[in-house]
Structures are given as C-alpha cells and as structure tokens.
Design a protein around this motif. Structure first.
Motif, short mmCIF file in Angstrom:
data_model
loop_
_atom_site.label_atom_id
_atom_site.label_comp_id
_atom_site.label_asym_id
_atom_site.label_seq_id
_atom_site.Cartn_x
_atom_site.Cartn_y
_atom_site.Cartn_z
N GLU A 4 -1.37 20.54 -20.26
CA GLU A 4 -2.37 20.74 -19.75
C GLU A 4 -3.02 19.65 -18.39
OE1 GLU A 4 -3.20 22.74 -23.41
OE2 GLU A 4 -2.52 20.90 -22.96
N PHE A 5 -2.70 18.39 -18.83
CA PHE A 5 -3.11 17.27 -17.83
C PHE A 5 -2.40 17.37 -16.57
CE2 PHE A 5 -3.68 13.50 -15.49
CZ PHE A 5 -5.11 13.55 -15.27
N GLU A 6 -0.89 17.56 -16.81
CA GLU A 6 0.17 17.71 -15.64
C GLU A 6 -0.23 18.65 -14.82
OE1 GLU A 6 4.12 17.38 -16.81
OE2 GLU A 6 3.71 15.90 -18.37
N GLY A 25 -6.33 6.25 -4.66
CA GLY A 25 -6.91 7.63 -5.33
C GLY A 25 -6.47 8.24 -6.51
N ILE A 26 -6.37 9.41 -6.96
CA ILE A 26 -6.12 9.84 -8.14
C ILE A 26 -4.87 9.28 -8.79
CG2 ILE A 26 -5.59 11.90 -9.79
CD1 ILE A 26 -7.49 13.42 -7.90
N GLY A 27 -4.89 8.92 -9.95
CA GLY A 27 -3.81 8.50 -10.97
C GLY A 27 -3.90 7.18 -11.60
N ASP A 28 -4.71 6.32 -10.98
CA ASP A 28 -5.02 5.32 -11.72
C ASP A 28 -6.24 4.94 -12.59
OD1 ASP A 28 -4.74 2.24 -12.43
OD2 ASP A 28 -3.39 2.20 -10.62
N ASP A 29 -6.64 3.93 -13.29
CA ASP A 29 -7.72 3.90 -14.02
C ASP A 29 -9.21 4.23 -13.25
OD1 ASP A 29 -6.28 3.40 -16.39
OD2 ASP A 29 -5.92 1.52 -15.86
N ALA A 30 -9.20 3.76 -11.99
CA ALA A 30 -10.53 4.10 -11.03
C ALA A 30 -9.66 4.10 -9.70
CB ALA A 30 -11.23 2.84 -11.23
N SER A 86 -15.94 12.80 -7.04
CA SER A 86 -15.13 12.74 -8.27
C SER A 86 -15.59 13.63 -8.89
CB SER A 86 -15.84 11.34 -8.80
OG SER A 86 -15.08 11.21 -10.00
N LEU A 87 -14.81 14.36 -9.64
CA LEU A 87 -15.20 15.82 -10.45
C LEU A 87 -14.90 15.63 -12.00
CD1 LEU A 87 -15.37 19.09 -10.41
CD2 LEU A 87 -13.04 18.94 -9.85
N ALA A 88 -15.83 16.01 -12.79
CA ALA A 88 -15.58 15.94 -14.46
C ALA A 88 -15.76 17.56 -14.48
CB ALA A 88 -16.65 15.33 -15.09
N ILE A 89 -14.75 18.16 -15.30
CA ILE A 89 -14.79 19.43 -15.65
C ILE A 89 -14.49 19.49 -17.08
CG2 ILE A 89 -14.45 20.95 -13.69
CD1 ILE A 89 -11.53 20.62 -13.98
N GLY A 90 -15.49 20.43 -17.71
CA GLY A 90 -15.24 20.84 -19.16
C GLY A 90 -14.80 22.15 -19.41
N ARG A 116 -12.87 13.75 0.21
CA ARG A 116 -11.86 13.49 -0.57
C ARG A 116 -12.08 13.44 -1.95
NH1 ARG A 116 -7.44 10.20 2.47
NH2 ARG A 116 -9.26 8.93 2.88
N LEU A 117 -11.25 14.07 -2.51
CA LEU A 117 -11.36 14.12 -4.14
C LEU A 117 -10.56 12.66 -4.59
CD1 LEU A 117 -12.28 15.32 -6.68
CD2 LEU A 117 -9.92 16.54 -6.83
N ILE A 118 -11.56 11.82 -5.13
CA ILE A 118 -10.64 10.58 -5.53
C ILE A 118 -10.46 10.47 -7.24
CG2 ILE A 118 -11.31 9.27 -3.50
CD1 ILE A 118 -13.65 7.87 -5.08
N GLY A 119 -10.99 11.42 -7.88
CA GLY A 119 -10.92 10.93 -9.43
C GLY A 119 -11.63 12.02 -10.16
N GLY A 120 -11.52 11.77 -11.33
CA GLY A 120 -12.67 12.72 -12.06
C GLY A 120 -11.98 12.67 -13.57
N ASP A 121 -12.52 13.62 -14.37
CA ASP A 121 -12.13 13.55 -15.78
C ASP A 121 -11.92 15.16 -16.17
OD1 ASP A 121 -11.50 12.22 -18.07
OD2 ASP A 121 -13.52 11.98 -18.92
N THR A 122 -11.04 15.44 -17.00
CA THR A 122 -10.95 16.98 -17.71
C THR A 122 -11.08 16.73 -19.26
OG1 THR A 122 -9.56 17.20 -15.81
CG2 THR A 122 -9.30 18.68 -17.38
N VAL A 123 -12.04 17.41 -19.47
CA VAL A 123 -12.25 17.40 -21.17
C VAL A 123 -12.21 18.77 -21.59
CG1 VAL A 123 -13.39 15.41 -20.88
CG2 VAL A 123 -14.86 17.47 -20.61
P1 ADP Z 1 -8.22 7.82 -18.37
O1 ADP Z 1 -7.92 8.52 -19.79
O2 ADP Z 1 -7.46 6.53 -18.18
O3 ADP Z 1 -9.60 7.92 -17.85
P2 ADP Z 1 -7.47 10.37 -17.09
O4 ADP Z 1 -6.36 11.23 -18.04
O5 ADP Z 1 -8.87 10.80 -17.48
O6 ADP Z 1 -7.35 8.82 -17.50
O7 ADP Z 1 -7.34 10.54 -15.62
C1 ADP Z 1 -6.15 10.12 -15.18
C2 ADP Z 1 -6.64 10.31 -13.61
O8 ADP Z 1 -6.46 11.61 -13.19
C3 ADP Z 1 -7.60 9.44 -12.91
O9 ADP Z 1 -7.26 8.75 -11.97
C4 ADP Z 1 -8.57 10.47 -12.96
O10 ADP Z 1 -9.84 9.85 -11.95
C5 ADP Z 1 -7.86 11.70 -12.51
N1 ADP Z 1 -8.40 12.87 -12.89
C6 ADP Z 1 -8.61 13.34 -14.22
N2 ADP Z 1 -9.44 14.74 -14.01
C7 ADP Z 1 -9.51 14.89 -12.64
C8 ADP Z 1 -10.11 16.08 -12.24
N3 ADP Z 1 -10.70 17.07 -12.57
N4 ADP Z 1 -10.33 15.77 -10.85
C9 ADP Z 1 -9.78 14.58 -10.23
N5 ADP Z 1 -9.02 13.72 -10.72
C10 ADP Z 1 -9.11 13.89 -12.02
#
Ligand code: ADP
Ligand code: MG
Length: 323
Positions: A4-6, A25-30, A86-90, A116-123
C-alpha cells in the motif's frame, strides 16, 4: 514497507517534485525547505472529514481539490504566497482508483499555484479524511489581518457568495444520511466541488485592504469575526449582495439570501478598504480575476446588522448546517 505504502509513494511522490526551495522532499523522515530572505513563514492547516466537510460518495477529485483549496483560501485571506504542502490522509480501505482520482484533483490545483507536496502521512482510519498543512511566505510585516478595519472603510466581497451552498444542496440526495448525487454538474454544483481560491485577489489587496478574512462559514459569520477582531461594526443592505443568476433561477429570493449569508463553503474573500485606497483598488481590480462588490461601510458601533427593504433582516441562526 507495505505494498500500500509503495503505491501511495508512487501516486504522490511521482508528482511531488524536488529542487529549488525544496532541499529535501518526500522520502526521508522530514522535509527541508528554504524560505526566501526577508520573509515570514506562513502556516495554515485545514482538515476535510467525510460526513462533516464532504458528502459520502463525493467525487475523489473534488476531495483532492478541496483539501488544498481550503488552505489556499486561508493564504489568499492573509495575502500570503503558498509554497509547500504536507498531506495527511486516513483511508478506511485501500482503494487505488479513488486515490489516483484524489491525486488528480490535488495536483491539478497544486500545479496551478506552483505548490509542492513535500510530505505527509497515510493511515488507516474508519473515517475517511484529508488534512493539509500549507506553508508559504510573506514579506516581513506584510500580512493582512482580520483586525485592521476602521470606521469609514468600505466592505467588499469577492465572487458570488451563496453559490457553493446552493450547489451543495443540489448535489445532496435527501435521505437520512445525505449522500452525493454525482450526476448533477451545474455551475452551482461545480462551485461547491471545485471552489477557486482567490489568490490573485488576495495578492493585489496586500497593500490596499485594511482587514481581510475568507468566507468559509458564511458571509454573516465570517464578516462578523472580522468586525469583532477590529472592534467595529456595520449595517448592510442585503440588496447589495451579488447573487448569481444561477442561484436566482434555482431558489426563491429568501433561500438565495440565506445561502449567501449563512450557507458556507464559499471560499470568497471579505475585506475592508480605507477610502483613500479605493482608487488604487479600482486601478488593479481587473487583475483580481473575479468580481469585487462593495457591500457597505464600517461604523464605529460594534455589531453586524442587515437591512432588507428598509427593515431589519434577521439572519437565520443555524439555517444550513454542514450536513
Ligand atoms: P515515517 O513512519 O518515518 O513517518 P512514513 O512511512 O509515514 O514515514 O512516510 C515516508 C515518507 O513519505 C515521508 O517523507 C512522508 O512525508 C511521505 N508521505 C507519507 N504519506 C504521504 C502522503 N499522503 N503524501 C505525501 N507524502 C507522504
Ligand atoms: Mg509518517
């Protein structure tokens, strides 16, 4: 890393881009970004939750568009320049076609404003939601606050408030749990599904408006907030409201008024302009890309009062709740 995350990574990272002011950008811890010199960092967060801010069954493209648009609208109201999101989606289930359509809506708007989208979280979450944190810049000291209105300033609104709430009504199937009627695509419905944040107008108002707010909860409530923050008041005639021909064609006048004053979801700007800046506003109004309508004047006595045909018009208290 889960499959899913991939896939999410493929959908979002592919179009996120890097370089320039995005150092990482996206891919590291911050993420790491660099702010233009002489600027203040601007940050806004707004979440959309199914059942509260969008209808079950709403087009995914609209949810993707709106979760960014609502934040861009807050930036417009500060006269700020958006840069990074930065985008958090559930998600209750992993639905790739839904996510792809969501991303289409999100990136189409992001690209329009070079965000530009620079990160987020997917739950995983029983409740579908999308929360965006938007960051950007403003020259030091240049933000337009809610608190700057003074007696004698002229009050304006952009666009045609009421259209989005009217569209929401047209798009909603009347049932115990309101659901989305996807086959209705009138201009009113697209105003609800795809609001256009007023960034161009917000930017030209940077050195013209004395106070500004975006109208997300209805003109009456939001203008009331601006006036309260400024310690002033106003008495306005509802006849000045720029009701659209579409809203007049679909609803009676009283309902159209209620939508315009308390319907919500407009994402228009309401702002005040000192009299000595009206000609500056008129000079650059064409660049605003939308209608700007003067509604009346700020007065010293606090409170917001509406008048209809010479008599007090009482705004319905909770006429149109967000489902
Ligand atoms: P961690 O558990 O270390 O927080 P994540 O698996 O949540 O790592 O996220 C890995 C990378 O993917 C991070 O750079 C995060 O910002 C990005 N990321 C996760 N979900 C999203 C999303 N919905 N949109 C954009 N970036 C995302
Ligand atoms: Mg994370």
């Amino acid at each position: 890393m889960s499959i899913e995350f991939e896939i999410i990574n493929e959908i979002f990272r592919r179009r996120a881009g890097a370089g320039g002011d995005v150092l990482l950008g996206i891919g590291d811890d911050a993420a790491l970004t660099s702010l233009p010199a002489g600027s203040s960092l601007v940050t806004a967060t707004d979440a959309l939750v199914v059942g509260t801010h969008f209808l079950p069954g709403a087009p995914a493209r609209s949810v993707g568009h709106r979760c960014l648009a609502v934040n861009l609208s807050d930036f417009a109201a500060m006269s700020a320049d958006p840069l990074w999101a930065s985008l958090a989606i559930g998600l209750p289930t992993f639905d790739r076609p839904w996510l792809e359509e969501f991303a289409e809506g999100f990136f189409a708007l992001a690209e329009q404003y070079a965000v530009r989208l620079i990160g987020g979280d997917t739950v995983r979450s029983n409740t579908l939601f999308a929360a965006v944190t938007l960051q950007g810049a403003i020259p030091d000291g240049a933000g337009v606050l809610r608190s700057g209105a003074r007696a004698g300033d002229i009050i304006y609104v952009s666009g045609r408030p009421g259209d989005a709430a009217a569209g929401r009504q047209l798009a909603t199937v009347d049932s115990e749990i309101p659901e989305c009627k996807v086959d209705t695509q009138t201009p009113l419905v697209s105003q609800f599904y795809y609001p256009q944040p007023r960034l161009a107008a917000g930017k030209i108002l940077r050195f013209i408006a004395s106070a500004m707010i975006d109208v997300s909860d209805g003109l009456h409530t939001d203008l009331g907030r601006l006036l309260a923050a400024s310690g002033v008041g106003a008495s306005l005639d509802v006849a000045r409201l720029p009701l659209s021909t579409a809203i007049r064609a679909n609803f009676d006048f009283s309902t159209a008024l209620e939508f315009a004053l308390c319907g919500g979801d407009d994402y228009e700007l309401c702002f005040t302009v000192p009299r000595d800046k009206i000609s500056a506003l008129e000079d650059c109004a064409a660049m605003a890309d939308c209608l700007l309508t003067p509604l009346g004047e700020v007065c010293a006595a606090p409170g917001l009062h509406w008048v209809r045909s010479g008599a007090a018009y009482i705004v319905p208290a909770t006429s149109f709740e967000h489902f």
